[in-house]
Design a protein around this motif. Structure first.
Motif, short mmCIF file in Angstrom:
data_model
loop_
_atom_site.label_atom_id
_atom_site.label_comp_id
_atom_site.label_asym_id
_atom_site.label_seq_id
_atom_site.Cartn_x
_atom_site.Cartn_y
_atom_site.Cartn_z
N ARG A 1 0.82 -1.22 0.00
CA ARG A 1 0.00 0.00 0.00
C ARG A 1 0.85 1.27 0.00
NH1 ARG A 1 -4.49 1.69 4.63
NH2 ARG A 1 -5.07 3.72 3.70
N TYR A 2 1.91 1.29 0.79
CA TYR A 2 2.65 2.53 0.99
C TYR A 2 3.93 2.63 0.15
CZ TYR A 2 -0.43 3.10 5.00
OH TYR A 2 -1.54 3.24 5.79
N ILE A 3 4.39 1.52 -0.43
CA ILE A 3 5.63 1.56 -1.22
C ILE A 3 5.37 1.14 -2.67
CG2 ILE A 3 7.95 0.62 -1.45
CD1 ILE A 3 8.06 0.32 1.54
N THR A 4 4.80 -0.06 -2.83
CA THR A 4 4.64 -0.59 -4.19
C THR A 4 3.57 0.16 -4.97
OG1 THR A 4 5.30 -2.78 -3.42
CG2 THR A 4 4.15 -2.66 -5.53
N LEU A 5 2.41 0.40 -4.37
CA LEU A 5 1.31 1.04 -5.09
C LEU A 5 1.65 2.47 -5.53
CD1 LEU A 5 -1.47 0.27 -6.07
CD2 LEU A 5 -2.44 1.23 -3.99
N PRO A 6 2.26 3.33 -4.69
CA PRO A 6 2.68 4.65 -5.20
C PRO A 6 3.69 4.55 -6.33
CG PRO A 6 2.62 4.66 -2.80
CD PRO A 6 2.43 3.23 -3.22
N HIS A 7 4.57 3.56 -6.27
CA HIS A 7 5.54 3.38 -7.35
C HIS A 7 4.85 2.97 -8.65
CE1 HIS A 7 9.22 2.21 -9.43
NE2 HIS A 7 8.63 1.04 -9.70
N LEU A 8 3.77 2.21 -8.54
CA LEU A 8 3.07 1.72 -9.73
C LEU A 8 2.07 2.72 -10.28
CD1 LEU A 8 2.28 -2.00 -8.85
CD2 LEU A 8 4.00 -1.15 -10.44
N ARG A 9 1.93 3.89 -9.67
CA ARG A 9 0.91 4.83 -10.11
C ARG A 9 1.08 5.20 -11.59
NH1 ARG A 9 -0.27 11.00 -7.84
NH2 ARG A 9 -1.78 11.54 -9.47
N PHE A 10 2.29 5.51 -12.01
CA PHE A 10 2.52 5.87 -13.41
C PHE A 10 2.14 4.72 -14.33
CE2 PHE A 10 5.55 5.36 -16.94
CZ PHE A 10 5.15 6.43 -17.73
N TYR A 11 2.51 3.50 -13.96
CA TYR A 11 2.23 2.33 -14.81
C TYR A 11 0.73 2.02 -14.84
CZ TYR A 11 7.26 1.74 -14.52
OH TYR A 11 8.62 1.95 -14.59
N LEU A 12 0.05 2.23 -13.73
CA LEU A 12 -1.40 2.03 -13.70
C LEU A 12 -2.10 3.05 -14.61
CD1 LEU A 12 -1.89 1.41 -9.88
CD2 LEU A 12 -2.21 -0.27 -11.70
N GLU A 13 -1.69 4.32 -14.51
CA GLU A 13 -2.31 5.34 -15.35
C GLU A 13 -2.01 5.09 -16.83
OE1 GLU A 13 -0.64 8.87 -13.76
OE2 GLU A 13 -2.09 9.05 -12.13
N LEU A 14 -0.79 4.67 -17.13
CA LEU A 14 -0.45 4.38 -18.52
C LEU A 14 -1.23 3.20 -19.06
CD1 LEU A 14 1.38 5.10 -20.92
CD2 LEU A 14 3.07 3.49 -20.00
N SER A 15 -1.40 2.17 -18.26
CA SER A 15 -2.17 1.00 -18.71
C SER A 15 -3.62 1.35 -18.95
CB SER A 15 -2.04 -0.13 -17.69
OG SER A 15 -2.60 0.26 -16.45
N VAL A 16 -4.20 2.19 -18.08
CA VAL A 16 -5.59 2.61 -18.27
C VAL A 16 -5.73 3.44 -19.54
CG1 VAL A 16 -7.43 4.06 -17.34
CG2 VAL A 16 -6.21 2.48 -15.84
N LEU A 17 -4.78 4.36 -19.77
CA LEU A 17 -4.85 5.21 -20.96
C LEU A 17 -4.75 4.38 -22.24
CD1 LEU A 17 -4.76 7.92 -22.48
CD2 LEU A 17 -2.29 7.97 -22.05
N LEU A 18 -3.71 3.55 -22.34
CA LEU A 18 -3.52 2.76 -23.56
C LEU A 18 -4.66 1.76 -23.75
CD1 LEU A 18 0.33 2.10 -23.40
CD2 LEU A 18 -0.89 3.82 -24.73
N GLY A 19 -5.08 1.13 -22.66
CA GLY A 19 -6.17 0.17 -22.78
C GLY A 19 -7.46 0.82 -23.24
N ALA A 20 -7.77 2.01 -22.70
CA ALA A 20 -9.00 2.70 -23.10
C ALA A 20 -8.95 3.11 -24.57
CB ALA A 20 -9.23 3.92 -22.22
N ILE A 21 -7.78 3.58 -25.04
CA ILE A 21 -7.67 4.01 -26.44
C ILE A 21 -7.89 2.83 -27.38
CG2 ILE A 21 -6.04 4.85 -28.17
CD1 ILE A 21 -4.84 6.65 -26.05
N TYR A 22 -7.37 1.67 -27.03
CA TYR A 22 -7.52 0.51 -27.90
C TYR A 22 -8.92 -0.11 -27.79
CZ TYR A 22 -2.52 0.45 -28.92
OH TYR A 22 -1.27 0.77 -29.37
N VAL A 23 -9.43 -0.25 -26.57
CA VAL A 23 -10.70 -0.94 -26.38
C VAL A 23 -11.87 -0.14 -26.93
CG1 VAL A 23 -12.27 -1.90 -24.64
CG2 VAL A 23 -9.82 -2.23 -24.41
N VAL A 24 -11.80 1.20 -26.88
CA VAL A 24 -12.91 2.01 -27.37
C VAL A 24 -13.14 1.80 -28.86
CG1 VAL A 24 -11.64 4.09 -28.02
CG2 VAL A 24 -13.96 4.29 -27.11
#
Length: 323
Positions: free
Chosen positions: A230-253
């Motif tokens: 929660r306090y170390i891994t998840l903040p580090h993954l924030r950029f990767y989570l946002e990037l995956s949501v962005l790319l996934g939404a562009i392709y899936v739409v």
């Protein structure tokens, strides 16, 4: 009485002579420009090709969206301005297709991201056969969308001999015609199966880029696995989570194959999204004007959402660099 002020012409002349670039400066500027063009020249053919392939068709789409053009009545073509845009927003089927696009996109992206995160956390650990398991989990993303749609439509969701009905029959549940009774659910399940490996790869890259000394320090300090995540891994993954949501939404739409092959937009237009409805109006209804207007609206909405998501990503990157 004498004055020491210089004449305006003299002042202007002095200012002009002081700001005038010298010959070496001009030569240096020309040299810098020539060097810049030498660097850009190899990229110019690709840029020109990209403009021709993407921007020229989009401009033609905008032009067609401003005209009343039906292939069955070519003699009735005329300029109608923004009338097509007003008509499509009054079209209840278009609004339903837009809502279906949002539901399919966000349903698929969110579920695939959560599943991808769980699989990435598992694959980040060392265990025997991890390479084989990783390869098998990536396989759905390597299958062509048409093949994946046919696989789920025929082998999994078929009401007579589908694997899903066979499994639920083992516990006494009667067979279900999934693509007819639950078309949106069926499409989302097939898309989640295809896009989960993509999310998993992005998040696994983020996990493997994490500094191990921070995890070891948290373990030494007595932090639990959940607190570390929660306090170390998840903040580090924030950029990767946002990037995956962005790319996934562009392709899936832009999904078309799964809807065309699994539900054909049905029953009726219950599972039609914007790309499929645009296809229906253009190639089945021959209404080029309104289908072009729908395409323009879809592209503008996608670009707006992508720009908003990119701003959030860049903001998080800047905040991470400043910290």
């Amino acid at each position: 009485m004498t004055t020491t002020q210089n004449p305006p012409a003299a002042v202007a002349g002095e200012a002009h002579t002081t700001t005038k670039p010298t010959a070496p400066e001009k030569s240096r500027v020309r040299s810098d420009r020539a060097e810049a063009w030498r660097r850009r020249a190899p990229l110019m053919p690709a840029l020109i090709f990209l403009i021709i392939v993407t921007q020229v068709p989009f401009l033609l789409t905008i032009w067609y969206s401003l005209r009343s053009r039906n292939l069955l009545r070519p003699e009735g073509e005329q300029f109608v301005g923004l009338s097509n845009y007003g008509d499509i927003f009054l079209d209840s089927t278009f609004r339903q297709a837009a809502l279906n696009s949002v539901l399919i996109t966000f349903g698929c992206v969110i579920v695939a991201m959560l599943l991808g995160l769980g699989l990435a956390l598992l694959l980040d650990r060392k265990f025997f056969g991890r390479g084989i398991v990783r390869t098998l989990l990536i396989t759905p993303f390597l299958i062509m969308p048409v093949a994946g749609a046919l696989l789920w439509s025929i082998s999994m969701f078929n009401p007579t001999y589908g694997l899903v009905n066979w499994l639920i029959g083992l516990v006494g549940i009667s067979p279900v015609d999934w693509t007819s009774e639950y078309p949106m659910f069926s499409v989302i399940v097939a898309l989640v199966w295809q896009w989960t490996p993509f999310m998993m790869l992005l998040l696994l890259a983020g996990l493997q880029s994490q500094a191990r000394d921070a995890l070891e320090a948290a373990s030494v300090d007595g932090a639990s696995a959940w607190q570390t995540f929660r306090y170390i891994t998840l903040p580090h993954l924030r950029f990767y989570l946002e990037l995956s949501v962005l790319l996934g939404a562009i392709y899936v739409v832009n999904t078309f194959d799964h809807i065309y092959l699994m539900t054909a937009g049905g029953p009726g237009t219950a599972s039609a999204n914007l790309p499929f409805y645009i296809y229906q109006r253009a190639f089945l209804g021959f209404d080029i004007g309104q289908s072009a207007a729908m395409g323009v609206v879809t592209v503008i909405a996608t670009i707006a959402l992508a720009l908003l998501a990119l701003r959030l990503i860049f903001k998080s990157i800047n905040a991470k660099e400043q910290s």
